[in-house]
Scaffold this active site. Structure first.
Site, PDB file in Angstrom:
ATOM      1  N   ASP A  64      41.249 -14.862 -48.133  1.00  0.00           N
ATOM      2  CA  ASP A  64      41.541 -15.286 -49.274  1.00  0.00           C
ATOM      3  C   ASP A  64      40.975 -14.589 -50.399  1.00  0.00           C
ATOM      4  OD1 ASP A  64      42.584 -17.159 -51.206  1.00  0.00           O
ATOM      5  OD2 ASP A  64      40.831 -18.346 -50.762  1.00  0.00           O
TER       6      ASP A  64
ATOM      7  N   GLU B 121      40.268 -15.715 -54.137  1.00  0.00           N
ATOM      8  CA  GLU B 121      39.322 -16.515 -54.898  1.00  0.00           C
ATOM      9  C   GLU B 121      38.565 -17.484 -54.279  1.00  0.00           C
ATOM     10  OE1 GLU B 121      41.800 -17.524 -58.967  1.00  0.00           O
ATOM     11  OE2 GLU B 121      43.269 -16.729 -57.848  1.00  0.00           O
TER      12      GLU B 121
ATOM     13  N   SER C   7      46.888 -13.755 -51.165  1.00  0.00           N
ATOM     14  CA  SER C   7      46.196 -14.618 -52.078  1.00  0.00           C
ATOM     15  C   SER C   7      47.609 -15.322 -53.007  1.00  0.00           C
ATOM     16  CB  SER C   7      45.448 -13.856 -53.214  1.00  0.00           C
ATOM     17  OG  SER C   7      45.296 -14.675 -54.245  1.00  0.00           O
TER      18      SER C   7
ATOM     19  N   ASP D 197      38.960 -20.672 -48.201  1.00  0.00           N
ATOM     20  CA  ASP D 197      38.193 -21.806 -48.587  1.00  0.00           C
ATOM     21  C   ASP D 197      38.831 -23.155 -49.124  1.00  0.00           C
ATOM     22  OD1 ASP D 197      39.260 -20.651 -50.880  1.00  0.00           O
ATOM     23  OD2 ASP D 197      37.818 -21.336 -52.435  1.00  0.00           O
TER      24      ASP D 197
END
Length: 202
Positions: A10, A12, A93, A155
């Site tokens: 990922d 961000e 992403s 996350d």
């Protein structure tokens, strides 16, 4: 070189700060702090964000101005360099090409697969084009279908699909709720620990 592995990361919250949180702070619009850590439905989240931008008369250039001030998280580029020296890595992403370019330059131009914004002649963001439904999970499955093993890390809620579909998957600096809801997933807060876990899974 681990020829048949691809690490899927990922962007961000893992390699760079959350773009929308940075723009929320720069624009003084606290509602824009909401991210995929809070809202699992990405389409719903983006429609809501675009509504707020229209309400405040903000366009692409306003967001890009903030993005140009964002640096990768401390240690992120070194982590990525170490990873790419050992195996292949790709960033998956839900961000947009128009947002990501300055960040990719600061990370040494890694491969990024993401979405695209639809921007009007006045610079207003009119909509967005999602590359494919469930883009992270779909991409991991596609890589697996052509013979690669995947190792995934993220996350947020929208990372769980690719993490669970991979031969190894990890949470990195996630929320207490996501960690508590997924107790079987290893969670890391330091890049060195994440790197060692990925290398151990190769």
């Amino acid at each position: 070189m681990s020829e048949l592995n691809i690490v899927c990361l990922d962007l961000e919250g893992v390699l760079v700060p959350e773009i929308w949180i940075a723009f929320s702070e720069a624009s003084g619009i606290p509602e824009l702090k909401r991210t995929t850590r809070d809202e699992p439905d990405y389409d719903k989240l983006m429609r809501w964000r675009l509504g707020i931008l229209r309400e405040h008369g903000l366009g692409l250039e306003d967001i890009q101005r903030t993005i140009r001030t964002i640096d990768p998280l401390p240690g992120a580029k070194r982590f990525l360099d170490e990873l790419r020296a050992r195996t292949q890595a790709v960033i998956l992403s839900d961000t947009f090409t128009q947002f990501a370019q300055p960040l990719m330059e600061k990370l040494g131009w890694p491969t990024l697969l993401c979405n695209a914004l639809e921007v009007g002649p006045d610079g207003a963001i009119d909509g967005y084009k999602i590359r494919i439904a469930q883009s992270k999970l779909s991409t991991v499955k596609a890589l697996q279908s052509v013979g690669f093993d995947t190792i995934a890390c993220g996350d947020s809620y929208n990372d769980l699909g690719m993490i669970r579909a991979s031969k190894a998957g990890f949470l990195f600096r996630s929320t207490e709720k996501i960690i508590a809801d997924n107790p079987d997933l290893k969670h890391f807060t330091e890049f060195d620990d994440l790197r060692d876990a990925i290398f151990g899974a190769l």
